[in-house]
Design an enzyme around this catalytic site. Structure first.
Site: not given
Length: 88
Positions: A14-16
């Site tokens: 769950l990044h960018a």
């Protein structure tokens, strides 16, 4: 309150971009939704900073919770977003 455990399908976690897509989907739901790691403190799923702060990696489990009318449908929609690898 409805609750569901989901495995993060995105290879980067769950990044960018995956986090932004998830937060947008959560904000579009008619009920409040939280997300957290199992055994951890849940955070507001509509807050990009809170979601990024979870440091959830691809393949890890997260727990979604929603309360109110339409909670199951909201969890269905968000589970689909989380299970999809948007970077593939």
């Amino acid at each position: 309150m409805s609750e569901r455990t989901v495995v993060i399908g995105s290879s980067v976690g769950l990044h960018a971009r995956p986090a932004a897509l998830f937060v947008q989907a959560a904000a579009a739901q008619p009920v409040p939704v939280t997300i957290g790691k199992p055994g951890g403190e849940p955070v507001d799923a509509r807050s990009i900073l809170s979601v990024l702060g979870l440091d959830a990696k691809g393949g890890e489990e997260v727990v979604l919770r929603a309360d109110g009318e339409g909670a199951e449908a909201a969890l269905d929609a968000l589970e689909t977003v989380l299970a999809t690898d948007h970077d593939a």
